[in-house]
Motif scaffolding. Structure first.
Motif, PDB file in Angstrom:
ATOM      1  N   THR A   1      -8.086  -8.351  -9.816  1.00 29.17           N
ATOM      2  CA  THR A   1      -8.598  -7.168  -9.129  1.00 29.17           C
ATOM      3  C   THR A   1      -7.392  -6.421  -8.579  1.00 29.17           C
ATOM      4  OG1 THR A   1      -9.939  -6.403  -7.251  1.00 29.17           O
ATOM      5  CG2 THR A   1      -8.954  -8.580  -7.040  1.00 29.17           C
ATOM      6  N   HIS A   2      -7.423  -5.107  -8.633  1.00 29.58           N
ATOM      7  CA  HIS A   2      -6.298  -4.327  -8.112  1.00 29.58           C
ATOM      8  C   HIS A   2      -6.724  -3.710  -6.785  1.00 29.58           C
ATOM      9  CE1 HIS A   2      -2.794  -1.784  -7.943  1.00 29.58           C
ATOM     10  NE2 HIS A   2      -3.588  -0.765  -7.665  1.00 29.58           N
ATOM     11  N   ASP A   3      -6.160  -4.212  -5.704  1.00 29.51           N
ATOM     12  CA  ASP A   3      -6.635  -3.842  -4.375  1.00 29.51           C
ATOM     13  C   ASP A   3      -5.550  -3.094  -3.591  1.00 29.51           C
ATOM     14  OD1 ASP A   3      -8.900  -5.197  -5.161  1.00 29.51           O
ATOM     15  OD2 ASP A   3      -8.405  -7.032  -4.086  1.00 29.51           O
ATOM     16  N   ASP A   4      -5.687  -1.780  -3.533  1.00 27.41           N
ATOM     17  CA  ASP A   4      -4.719  -0.960  -2.802  1.00 27.41           C
ATOM     18  C   ASP A   4      -4.830  -1.212  -1.301  1.00 27.41           C
ATOM     19  OD1 ASP A   4      -3.704   0.601  -5.043  1.00 27.41           O
ATOM     20  OD2 ASP A   4      -5.720   1.466  -5.130  1.00 27.41           O
ATOM     21  N   VAL A   5      -3.711  -1.415  -0.654  1.00 25.98           N
ATOM     22  CA  VAL A   5      -3.760  -1.632   0.807  1.00 25.98           C
ATOM     23  C   VAL A   5      -3.776  -0.268   1.519  1.00 25.98           C
ATOM     24  CG1 VAL A   5      -2.741  -3.931   0.712  1.00 25.98           C
ATOM     25  CG2 VAL A   5      -1.236  -1.981   0.958  1.00 25.98           C
TER      26      VAL A   5
ATOM     27  N   HIS B   1       3.550   0.224   0.056  1.00 30.19           N
ATOM     28  CA  HIS B   1       2.515   0.277  -0.982  1.00 30.19           C
ATOM     29  C   HIS B   1       2.620   1.563  -1.827  1.00 30.19           C
ATOM     30  CE1 HIS B   1      -1.382   0.504  -2.824  1.00 30.19           C
ATOM     31  NE2 HIS B   1      -1.853   1.381  -1.979  1.00 30.19           N
ATOM     32  N   HIS B   2       2.146   1.470  -3.083  1.00 27.05           N
ATOM     33  CA  HIS B   2       2.304   2.601  -4.001  1.00 27.05           C
ATOM     34  C   HIS B   2       1.325   3.750  -3.752  1.00 27.05           C
ATOM     35  CE1 HIS B   2      -0.491  -0.236  -6.008  1.00 27.05           C
ATOM     36  NE2 HIS B   2      -1.131   0.857  -6.337  1.00 27.05           N
ATOM     37  N   ASP B   3       0.534   3.677  -2.695  1.00 26.30           N
ATOM     38  CA  ASP B   3      -0.199   4.856  -2.232  1.00 26.30           C
ATOM     39  C   ASP B   3       0.082   5.118  -0.769  1.00 26.30           C
ATOM     40  OD1 ASP B   3      -1.695   5.901  -4.492  1.00 26.30           O
ATOM     41  OD2 ASP B   3      -2.756   3.993  -4.456  1.00 26.30           O
TER      42      ASP B   3
HETATM   43 ZN   LIG Z   1      -3.082   1.097  -6.891  1.00 25.13          ZN
END
Ligand SMILES: [Zn+2]
Length: 1013
Positions: free
Chosen positions: A55-59, A421-423
């Protein structure tokens, strides 16, 4: 009111229906299916399909990290990461063949904190059985363009230490599925040096991707370091879909996908086993055409998927069972480790790659080069908070505190961790989420500042007679002057710090000066070298100027300057007091700003001379340190930059470029936005007036500057100091006007006669400088579809151009995008204000305001920055550039408190002895009361500087004055693997670009520094 009973079918009729149903069912009843999901032995000629469930979970992105975890704000996005982990852990237990890989420790650690003992035990067992594995294992999946290497390593270490402490687990695979381009530093440092065996990347340029697919080049040996070459190589996979999705249509997350399940009951409608098996094998063969060997990796999952793991696993169990009946394919639950082990065992000769994956584009007009600069104030905040954390850690150690007995720094460590993080650091999150990150950093900084302030008070009140404890009077080679004595500071007051010093705002110093109150300035230098720098203190306008003294009561020259009106709305009320400081390594020096009880030898601060440069002045010049700049009074433009030390001069100019953001709402159109930079030419919106730029010259004993006003929303002060080798470009941008309905993206451009042709250099996450070439990619033919955006590269530290005789460089105080579009040019973006969305998911225009809201009645965001400009021979410039970078990475900490009278305070240092000039003491982190995590980072790359690039040797015991070293263990970059259990010496050598990591065991405070070896 009485309830009306619903009419009921007669009991007999109901019985009859049940009997009929039972009869029908009995007629077709069969044995329960036992799905065979056990891995099969490998067979020659059979395609092995590794299913890796993830699962890809953005922090943080569309909602904040806590909202994503607990599942709140479902109106924004349906996701609850806590439930995902609950469900996965529960469903893994139902079938020992099932596997899952988890990535973001910021989430997993939260789940762990909330988990029951039963859940924890289950998780431990699953990890032991290799059913639950971890890839990357950092606090977040960091960005690779705007993130700085210190932040990247810090956040990875935090995650890796969590996994080690709770599971004894060491991640083996890098997992950078979503970042928008991939850096050289990621490969050799945050891949190879972490001890990863391999790495999976999601995105690559669309042209590169197609070429790789044709050439079966999705997997490669990647060794992009200029310094280390093939000695630091990592087996790397780029995803053939340019993303990280399951094969179409094999997503079994019913909330997020519309794929059909496996329906294997022939007595029901929509039986589809043969069809689904055939579709799967077709996808497997297609995929296999893009890689070498007989193993392929299918990622089963995507953004925030697996909240209902039962649905996923039930369908994957069936998929494995039925597909394996076909002799062409062997499909099984796998792990990233097993996949790459199979690849390594397959005797494949992989292609090599030596460049990086920037810039990334997913279409001819879709260069993801806007996010290099998006949210410039957030990027700066992240940059200085990363540094504040390092300084605060040093003070934890000085005070004998540690993580084990104090969580004062945990908030900041967690905040800096998720902001990589990437966002987050990318600026591609929604405004409310950006505000949330800023809040977390601020909350963390409050504790960190109080750790430093308390520490300053403590170390300054200690007796300095003998080297006691961990911070000692600086050695005689640093600053001790005859007749000075070291003893307690006169003030017992608490220190305060001013986070807005960068915009000349500090209530304490402004109020003190207005009241004629003397104050002490304690200056902390987190660098490991003695540092000459400058402190700027905002003071109220008073009738008599203060006098400044150093800690040994020697009067100093200081300078008072009226603020540039663009700095503050009440600029006329405030002045800038500036003086040079010399601060010992990892040490503290004290200064006094005195209004009353002045001694005879006081030297009152001198007022700067400020004057308008007249239109008939052909040459107006400022000079200081090694540099001189000339300006033309008629146009107000800069005309040349000279290095006075070597007598080299070059014609130069400096100014802003305002790009107009494209708005293209057509179906396949591309607008400029948070991710994407797509200019449609430049705008001539800078009102120059009849005589050109307004030019104001400031001169004084500490610094001189030329102030250029380009418009009411763009100004620049080019400043030179007597004691600095480089110039500081102090730029201010905003509020960018949008009344014309046009989005604007503003870059600062320095044009020079340096004969750099098409080549320029950009740093990679603050480490190596990489050669770039205009309109060129090393591994494929670039069709130039976006001549500006396609030539922008990420900058974290520096951008340079050079020719045979000289180098010119800028050193940055935050990440941004930059390029060199013409020979001799240095261009970097400082601000963006955009009115459209670029269609990459954030769904919000990047329209930042002073109030932290969008679409609100508030002025646009103003941004202020200080970029250093370096010019000289290649050798001199390289040294000055790295020095300027080190200084930017560790801003001085200045703290203030009131005093009545001065008392001498000797400078203090945390280092007793010589620390090499070309080495950075990157990490000094007390893990407990007797263990320090220590990192030494060489600042230069191979061939960069004849002097700087040499190996550096340091005695670690010099970093622990007053303590006995009991053991030095060398460990991997994130400290989770032991490389050498006992170094047997405290003397270590670090070669060019190398980072070495140690766990140093030390004893309590001793009378003198002694080493056990
Ligand atoms: Zn992401």
């Amino acid at each position: 009111m009485m309830a009306v009973e619903a009419p009921r079918k007669s009991f007999a009729a109901a019985l009859g229906l049940l009997a009929l149903l039972a009869l029908l069912h009995n007629a077709v009843a069969k044995d329960p299916v036992c799905y065979d999901t056990a891995p099969k032995p490998r067979q020659a000629g059979v395609l092995n399909v590794h299913l890796v469930c993830h699962t890809h979970d953005d922090v943080g992105w569309l909602k904040n990290v806590d909202e994503y975890f607990v599942g709140s704000r479902q109106d924004i996005y349906k996701a609850g990461v806590g439930y995902i982990i609950d469900s996965v852990v529960q469903n893994l237990q139902e079938n020992p063949d099932r596997t899952f890989v988890y990535v973001e420790m910021a989430f997993f650690s939260r789940w762990w904190d909330e988990a029951s003992e039963k859940q924890r035990e289950a998780a431990r067992t699953l990890v032991k059985n290799k059913q639950l594995t971890f890839a990357n294992g950092g606090w977040c999946m960091h960005d690779e363009a705007a993130a700085h290497f210190v932040g990247m390593i810090d956040q990875t270490t935090r995650g890796h230490r969590f996994l080690m402490e709770n599971f004894g687990y060491v991640p083996k695979t890098g997992w950078q599925l979503d970042p928008f381009g991939h850096s050289a530093t990621q490969a050799y440092l945050l891949g190879h040096d972490l001890g990863f065996d391999a790495m999976v990347l999601g995105r690559s340029d669309h042209v590169d991707l197609e070429k790789r697919k044709l050439e079966k080049g999705m997997e490669m040996l990647w060794s992009p370091s200029v310094t280390f070459g093939e000695s630091k190589t990592i087996l790397t996979q780029i995803r053939p879909d340019g993303n990280y999705q399951p094969p179409p249509c094999f997503c079994f997350d019913f909330e997020k996908c519309k794929c059909d399940p496996f329906q294997d009951d022939e007595n029901l409608e929509d039986y589809n086993v043969e069809q689904r098996v055939e579709e799967f094998i077709e996808q497997a063969i297609l995929y296999n055409n893009t890689v070498l060997g007989d193993d392929i990796l299918f990622l089963m999952g995507s953004d925030f998927q697996w909240e209902n793991a039962h649905v996923w696993y039930k369908n994957l169990d069936k998929l494995i069972h039925y597909v394996n009946k076909d002799p062409r394919v062997n499909v099984f639950y796998s792990t990233p480790e097993d996949y790459f082990q199979a690849k390594r065992n397959s005797n494949i000769t992989f292609p090599r790659k030596t460049d990086d994956f920037f810039p990334y584009s997913d279409g001819w007009h879709s260069y993801w080069t806007g996010y290099f600069t998006s949210r410039p104030t957030s990027k700066h905040y992240a940059y200085i908070m990363t540094s504040l954390l390092q300084s605060a850690r040093q003070f934890e150690y000085y005070q004998g505190r540690s993580l084990k007995d104090s969580d004062a720094l945990l908030n900041l460590e967690n905040a800096v961790g998720i902001v990589m993080h990437h966002d987050a650091i990318t600026g591609t999150e929604r405004q409310a989420v950006a505000d949330d990150y800023a809040f977390r950093l601020h909350r963390g900084s409050v504790s960190a500042v109080s750790v430093i302030n308390e520490g300053l008070k403590q170390v300054l009140s200690r007796s300095g007679e003998a080297p006691v404890g961990a911070i000692v009077p600086a050695g005689p080679e640093i600053l001790t002057r005859p007749g000075s004595s070291a003893h307690a500071a006169s003030s017992g007051a608490d220190f305060v710090q001013c986070p807005l010093l960068n915009v000349s705002s500090c209530a304490f110093t402004e109020d003190s000066s207005k009241a004629g109150q003397n104050f002490q300035v304690a200056v902390y230098n987190n660098m490991a070298q003695t540092r000459t720098d400058h402190v700027h203190v905002p003071i109220g306008r008073t009738s008599s100027p203060p006098a400044v003294f150093d800690g040994e009561l020697k009067p100093l020259v200081s300078q008072i300057t009226d603020l540039d009106p663009s700095v503050r709305s009440d600029a006329s009320q405030v002045q800038d007091l500036a003086f040079a400081v010399v601060v010992p390594p990892k040490g503290v020096a004290v200064y006094y700003v005195m209004y009353q009880n002045l001694p005879q030898n006081a030297v009152p601060a001198q007022m700067s001379k400020i004057r308008q440069v007249l239109a008939n002045e052909p040459v107006a010049k400022i000079s200081g340190g090694d540099l001189a700049m000339t300006f033309d009074g008629a146009s107000g433009a800069m005309t040349s930059i000279e290095n006075t030390k070597i007598g080299t001069s070059v014609n130069s100019s400096i100014g802003f470029v305002v790009y107009n953001s494209t708005v293209d709402n057509s179906d396949d159109g591309q607008s400029s936005g948070a991710y994407i930079f797509r200019p449609s030419g430049t705008l001539d919106v800078l009102n120059r007036g009849a005589r050109g730029l307004n030019l104001t010259m400031v001169s004084g004993p500490v610094f001189s500057e030329m102030r250029q006003t380009f418009s009411s929303w763009l100004s620049l002060s080019t400043r030179v100091y007597e004691a600095k080798a480089w110039a500081d470009l102090k730029w201010r941008a905003g509020p960018l006007p949008i009344g014309d309905g046009l989005g604007k993206e503003v870059s600062l451009r320095i044009s020079s006669a340096v004969q750099s042709g098409k080549e320029f250099y950009t740093d990679s996450n603050g480490r190596e400088m990489l050669k770039r070439k205009l309109n060129y990619r090393p591994t494929w033919n670039l069709e130039v579809s976006e001549p500006v955006a396609g030539n922008y590269y990420p900058l974290t530290a520096a951008l340079s151009v050079s020719d045979e005789s000289s180098e010119m460089a800028v050193v940055l105080d935050r990440a941004c995008g930059g390029t060199s579009l013409k020979s001799g040019d240095l261009e970097f973006m400082v601000h963006r204000r955009i009115l459209a969305d670029d269609g990459r998911g954030v769904g919000e225009p990047l329209n930042e305001t002073e109030c932290g809201c969008t679409n609100c009645d508030c002025a646009g965001l103003r941004v202020a920055g200080t970029t250093s400009l370096v010019f000289g021979t290649a050798e001199e410039s390289a040294q000055a550039r790295r020095r300027a970078q080190a200084i930017k990475e560790a801003p001085l900490v200045a703290a203030f408190r009131p005093v009545d009278a001065m008392e001498a305070v000797k400078p203090l240092s945390g280092i007793q002895g010589k620390f090499p000039d070309n080495l950075s003491l990157m990490t000094f982190h007390a893990l407990d009361s007797s263990t320090v995590l220590l990192r030494l980072a060489h600042m230069f790359q191979a061939g960069e500087s004849a002097v700087g690039s040499k190996p550096a040797t340091v005695d670690i015991s010099t970093l622990f004055p007053g303590r006995k070293i009991e053991g030095v263990q060398e460990v991997s970059l994130s400290s989770n693997r032991v490389l050498n259990p006992d170094l047997g010496t405290t003397e270590v050598t670090v070669s060019a670009m190398q980072i070495r990591t140690f766990l140093v065991k030390h004893g309590g405070a001793q009378g003198a520094a002694t080493a056990a070896y």
